[in-house]
Design an enzyme around this catalytic site. Structure first.
Site, short mmCIF file in Angstrom:
data_model
loop_
_atom_site.label_atom_id
_atom_site.label_comp_id
_atom_site.label_asym_id
_atom_site.label_seq_id
_atom_site.Cartn_x
_atom_site.Cartn_y
_atom_site.Cartn_z
N SER A 185 0.79 -1.22 0.00
CA SER A 185 0.00 0.00 0.00
C SER A 185 0.83 1.28 0.00
O SER A 185 0.37 2.31 -0.49
CB SER A 185 -0.96 0.00 1.20
OG SER A 185 -0.24 -0.14 2.40
N HIS A 213 -5.26 -3.12 -3.05
CA HIS A 213 -4.85 -2.15 -4.07
C HIS A 213 -4.68 -2.76 -5.46
O HIS A 213 -4.30 -2.05 -6.39
CB HIS A 213 -3.56 -1.45 -3.63
CG HIS A 213 -3.73 -0.71 -2.35
ND1 HIS A 213 -4.19 0.59 -2.28
CD2 HIS A 213 -3.54 -1.10 -1.06
CE1 HIS A 213 -4.26 0.96 -1.01
NE2 HIS A 213 -3.87 -0.04 -0.25
N LYS A 245 -11.79 1.10 -2.36
CA LYS A 245 -10.70 1.66 -3.18
C LYS A 245 -11.16 1.66 -4.65
O LYS A 245 -11.98 2.49 -5.01
CB LYS A 245 -9.42 0.89 -2.90
CG LYS A 245 -9.03 1.05 -1.42
CD LYS A 245 -7.74 0.41 -1.06
CE LYS A 245 -7.27 0.82 0.31
NZ LYS A 245 -8.11 0.42 1.43
#
Ligand SMILES: Cc1ncc(COP(=O)(O)O)c(C=O)c1O
Length: 398
Positions: A185, A213, A245
């Protein structure tokens, strides 16, 4: 009470944070999550969001949210095992399982809770062992701590060292769990998942990949890092990814075999003992998932922006890190200098977060630049121009 020692103690911590340039503050947004925002009353072009595909403010996602709120109300009212599990939750779990090529999926209210839940469900004895990459996300670190199992760390992406650590463990009754970020991250590089899968299988250890991610961004269809490497649920039995995200909503899921998911439903305390996420959030996520599947141009545009940024930054001699993902940090080193650079960018109307210890190891403070499909090539050009202007103070080595 000014002389109360417990307050003196926390004030001392706050003072130390300030003097070490480690004090953190919230910003105040008065606009939706998108590259051009109003922050602290000012127009800012932001490069710090994890809304990698630009879906957080997409009209289809908003509409799905509103329609579901009309049908189901706002709060879910109870935990999934009581009467909080509604049709949008069920549909989303089925869609996520199909999309990731796993038997089943289980929705959690946040990624943090998903990580705590899985580790605590699987590691039931203090003799069990959790193996962690040194750069794992805080939620995985805390999952290990809370589990009470033996915690073993290995050097970043070093599968050889992991193997040595696993060989030291000879008791077959011990449960072993290897956990890693998929895309790291704060660094943007990726875990060697094929090697990790091989090592985990050789030692009959569980392997869990947190693809917070990578999900939505990587892989041919956007199903993430494991798709990019063709790793099915036999190779990587536990896939966790977040929905706040690239999918632009909130929550997280764990996907795997039917038995694994059934086991989590019986044992994962952060799933059992918490209120289900609002059904409208699940409905919005279903709309995001549909956009992810039908609009591959978002991933392609993001990829082009990543290339544009890396090419421009390399020409300027900026301290890029080895990342091909939407996370493109510039490694500065000193917290003070990183903060100063972030402030200089802010003066030019650009928001880039200064990431400092303890989020990253000492002396590795960085500007964490993130790109989104919602950025334009002109936005990236503006960032590069601003970085060029402040360039004299950006060191080429940390
Ligand atoms: C790698 C990783 N895992 C887990 C999380 C936690 O997810 P959530 O924000 O849904 O709690 C994050 C960041 O938020 C993350 O970066």
């Amino acid at each position: 009470m000014p002389s109360d020692p417990k307050f003196a103690k926390i004030r001392a911590v706050l003072d130390a944070r300030r003097s070490q340039h480690l004090y953190r503050r919230t910003l105040l947004a008065d606009s939706p999550q998108q590259p051009h925002m109003t922050i602290n009353g000012q127009a800012m072009l932001t490069f710090c969001s994890n809304d990698y595909l630009g879906l957080a403010n997409h009209p289809d996602v908003i509409r799905a949210f509103q329609q579901a709120a009309n049908t189901y109300g706002v709060g879910s009212g109870a935990a999934h095992l009581v009467n909080g599990h509604s049709r949008p939750h069920q549909q989303l779990e089925e869609a996520l399982a199909a999309f990731t090529g796993r038997d089943s999926a289980l929705l959690f209210s946040t990624g943090y809770m998903a990580n705590l839940g899985v580790a605590n469900a699987l590691l039931t004895s203090r003799h069990d062992v959790i193996y962690q990459d040194r750069l794992n996300h805080a939620s995985l670190v805390d999952a290990g701590l809370l589990s009470g199992a033996k915690r073993v760390r290995y050097a970043h992406n070093d599968t050889t060292q992991l193997q040595v650590r696993l060989q030291a463990q000879t008791d077959p009754s011990v449960t072993q769990l290897i956990v890693t970020d998929g895309v790291f991250s704060m660094d943007g590089d990726v875990a060697p998942v094929t090697d990790l899968a091989r090592v985990a299988q050789a030692h009959q250890a569980w392997l869990m990949v947190d693809d917070a991610h990578g999900f939505g961004v990587l892989g041919k269809t956007g199903a993430g890092l494991l798709e990019a490497h063709g790793l099915d649920q036999d190779s990587v039995p536990i896939l966790m990814a977040t929905l706040g995200k690239a999918l632009g909503t909130a929550g997280a899921f764990v996907a795997g075999s039917r038995d694994l998911i059934e086991y989590l439903k019986q044992s994962a305390r952060t799933w059992i003992y918490t209120t289900a996420q609002p059904p409208a959030v699940a409905a919005a996520t279903l709309a995001s998932l549909q956009l992810l599947e039908t609009e591959s141009w978002r991933r392609e545009h993001l990829h082009d922006l990543i290339q544009q940024f890396r090419h421009g930054a390399a020409q300027l001699g900026l301290p890029l890190m080895p990342s091909d993902t939407a996370i493109q940090p510039l490694l500065i080193g000193s917290s003070e200098q990183t903060l100063a650079l972030s402030q200089q960018l802010a003066q030019r109307g650009l928001l880039v977060t200064a990431i400092r210890p303890p989020t990253v190891p000492a002396n590795t403070a960085r500007l964490r630049i993130t790109l989104s499909a919602a950025h334009s090539t002109a936005d990236v050009e503006r960032l590069l121009d601003a970085l060029q202007q402040i360039h004299p103070t950006v060191p080429t080595t940390p």
